[in-house]
Design a protein around this motif. Structure first.
Motif, PDB file in Angstrom:
ATOM      1  N   TYR A 155       0.817  -1.204   0.000  1.00 25.94           N
ATOM      2  CA  TYR A 155       0.000   0.000   0.000  1.00 25.94           C
ATOM      3  C   TYR A 155       0.857   1.263   0.000  1.00 25.94           C
ATOM      4  CZ  TYR A 155      -3.955  -3.028   1.033  1.00 25.94           C
ATOM      5  OH  TYR A 155      -4.914  -4.001   0.961  1.00 25.94           O
ATOM      6  N   GLU A 156       0.263   2.327  -0.504  1.00 23.58           N
ATOM      7  CA  GLU A 156       0.910   3.639  -0.510  1.00 23.58           C
ATOM      8  C   GLU A 156       1.230   4.075   0.908  1.00 23.58           C
ATOM      9  OE1 GLU A 156      -0.437   8.233  -1.615  1.00 23.58           O
ATOM     10  OE2 GLU A 156      -1.829   6.579  -1.805  1.00 23.58           O
ATOM     11  N   ASN A 163      -5.582   4.846   1.454  1.00 29.04           N
ATOM     12  CA  ASN A 163      -4.748   4.790   0.265  1.00 29.04           C
ATOM     13  C   ASN A 163      -5.512   5.160  -0.996  1.00 29.04           C
ATOM     14  OD1 ASN A 163      -2.262   3.936   1.394  1.00 29.04           O
ATOM     15  ND2 ASN A 163      -3.156   1.924   1.741  1.00 29.04           N
ATOM     16  N   THR A 164      -4.811   5.779  -1.944  1.00 31.69           N
ATOM     17  CA  THR A 164      -5.397   6.075  -3.254  1.00 31.69           C
ATOM     18  C   THR A 164      -4.932   5.075  -4.300  1.00 31.69           C
ATOM     19  OG1 THR A 164      -3.576   7.604  -3.718  1.00 31.69           O
ATOM     20  CG2 THR A 164      -5.577   8.531  -2.726  1.00 31.69           C
ATOM     21  N   TYR A 165      -3.855   4.367  -4.037  1.00 32.35           N
ATOM     22  CA  TYR A 165      -3.405   3.319  -4.949  1.00 32.35           C
ATOM     23  C   TYR A 165      -2.573   2.298  -4.180  1.00 32.35           C
ATOM     24  CZ  TYR A 165       1.292   5.396  -4.948  1.00 32.35           C
ATOM     25  OH  TYR A 165       2.529   5.865  -4.578  1.00 32.35           O
TER      26      TYR A 165
END
Length: 507
Positions: A155-156, A163-165
């Motif tokens: 995870y970012e 998280n966004t990505y």
């Protein structure tokens, strides 16, 4: 109401423990390395573990044997034949969009089933229940199955809910994984943690897994109260957090019930930073996975009793077996024996020490009462890191412990002096025998030298002879003077016998 005092009929906890078979050389269905941890992202992959078209799996025979050993350790039945299924669901860490696993539905597929774990065997002896009414129930093992591990989602941010990505690393995909599924027999979060610690110990004794490796053992938890819906908790990074997540989930579900809100069957993730569970998705039912037999792997025959007999002959001694040997053969106290076997590393250290000096009781006491005490003190100190690293090498050696036990038992030094020498040896790594020679600290047991000291004391204080007729403490007083004059080197037992003999012959 605290979870620990909740009626056991109201609280049900079940576990799904995932153990990577890290001591294998290769993955479950291909020749990629099982040890992926030092690889660059997606470096340790091949067409098979990536699920590319036309790639066919080839089952790792040793993985089947490792999984069967775990089954035997938990008293599971092992079928004569096993098979694999496809568990179909879309998640980015599954490169094939399905997982090859085992599933007891159309047939008996899992490598182990209907096991039983005597919970109280993992408890310290002074914690075991004395009455039948208070005895903890055994934990039923529903099944043990062999499957492939998915890849790892990176995870970012550590907090997956923000998280966004995310990124995917498939190095772990296809690593052999054993899943142990218990029935919901736990009724106390602290019992769960004790059970998990015992499981780690069993894995180490079987030599199938290194629990110290990151992610090698993971645990999902199922919690329900008052006959309500089951909630699964995933993404728990440590056994301490397993216990914390259960406590939180019990409180959350009780709060919902108190407000007449139904508990939903769902999968929740453990937020390690905030110490709460977060809703991830609704709980899938078994039919949602659309299980069907894996067409590329035929059913595997395990040859029945011949297979299990061969495995038993290869298995290492389990903790319970070693515990009984220590108590019955070595005559070590149950408490000391339990401390030794609860860590395979310490137990192996003890076994190695006996090769240098075979005195199980004396050696075990030195390990438990002296060595482990010192190690714990060093781990708590500010300088523990470098010191503990040194102790784990040559300075904390079985030979050193054996030497200390031998020197004390052969009465070459007294126990207080031995502790001082032991402390110095731990810091320097010097052999105790060499240190004794260098410091000239060996016991004075020559009777002529001790007799001369006794006569000198009596000559300087002649009144001691008369007082000794009515006061037994005079002998101890003279012994104390001798020990002071010799700086503790005199053999106290020899000296006391000589003191009493000389006083009895004096007028």
């Amino acid at each position: 109401m605290k979870a620990d005092t909740m009626n056991i009929d109201q609280l049900k906890i079940g576990l799904e423990i995932h153990c990577q078979l890290t001591n294998l050389n290769t993955k479950l269905f291909c020749r990629c390395l099982c040890n992926y941890r030092n690889s660059q992202p997606n470096e340790n992959t091949c067409p098979i573990c990536l699920g590319l078209p036309g790639a066919l799996p080839l089952l790792n025979k040793r993985a089947v044997e490792f999984a069967a050993m775990i089954c035997l350790a938990f008293n599971c039945s092992i079928p004569s034949k096993i098979s694999f299924y496809r568990k179909n669901y879309f998640y980015p860490d599954l490169p094939k969009n399905f997982q090859i696993t085992q599933y007891n539905s159309y047939e008996l597929s899992s490598i182990g089933y209907k096991g039983l774990y005597d919970f109280e065997r993992g408890l310290p002896d002074d914690s075991k229940r004395s009455s039948v009414e208070n005895k903890k129930p055994s934990i039923r093992i529903a099944r043990i199955q062999l499957e492939e591990d998915p890849g790892k989602i990176v995870y970012e941010d550590d907090n997956s809910s923000l998280n966004t990505y995310s990124l995917i690393d498939y190095n772990r995909a296809g690593v052999a994984l054993v899943e142990i599924v218990t029935e919901p027999d736990f009724t106390n979060p602290s019992d769960v943690r004790i059970f998990l610690n015992e499981i780690i110990n069993i894995f180490e004794y079987l030599n199938v897994c290194d629990p110290a490796l990151e992610g090698s053992i993971r645990c999902d938890v199922n919690v329900s109260i008052k006959g309500g819906k089951k909630v699964e908790i995933k993404n728990i990074s440590s056994f301490k957090d397993v216990e914390k997540s259960i406590h939180y989930e019990i409180t959350r579900q009780k709060t919902l019930v108190m407000h007449d809100i139904k508990v939903q069957a769902e999968t929740r993730h453990w937020d390690e930073k905030r110490k709460i569970t977060i809703s991830a998705r609704s709980k899938e039912e078994e039919e949602d996975y659309k299980y069907f037999p894996e067409p590329d792997i035929p059913r595997i025959s395990l040859e029945g009793e011949m297979f299990t007999s061969k495995l038993k002959s290869q298995m290492h001694e389990l903790p319970d077996e070693r515990l009984e040997r220590y108590k019955n053969t070595f005559k070590i106290t149950p408490h000391t024996a339990r401390i030794l076997v609860n860590s395979k590393r310490i137990s192996d250290f003890f076994e190695e020490s006996l090769k240098y000096y075979h005195s199980p009781v004396e050696v075990s006491n030195w390990i438990v009462n002296e060595l482990l005490t010192k190690v714990n003190e060093l781990e708590k100190s500010e300088t523990s890191k470098t010191t503990t690293n040194r102790l784990s090498d040559s300075f904390m050696s079985p030979r050193l412990i054996a030497s200390m036990a031998q020197l004390v038992e052969e009465k070459k030094i007294n126990r207080n002096m031995a502790r001082e020498i032991f402390d110095n040896c731990l810091r320097t790594g010097e052999d105790p025998h060499e240190m004794i020679k260098r410091l000239d600290t060996q016991k004075i047991s020559n009777t002529e030298d001790i007799v001369s000291l006794i006569k000198k004391i009596i000559s300087d204080q002649p009144h001691l002879v008369g007082q000794s007729k009515n006061n037994s403490n005079v002998s101890n007083f003279i012994l104390g003077l001798i020990m002071k004059d010799t700086q503790g080197k005199a053999d106290p037992q020899v000296a006391m016998n000589l003191i009493r003999e000389i006083l009895s012959k004096s007028d």
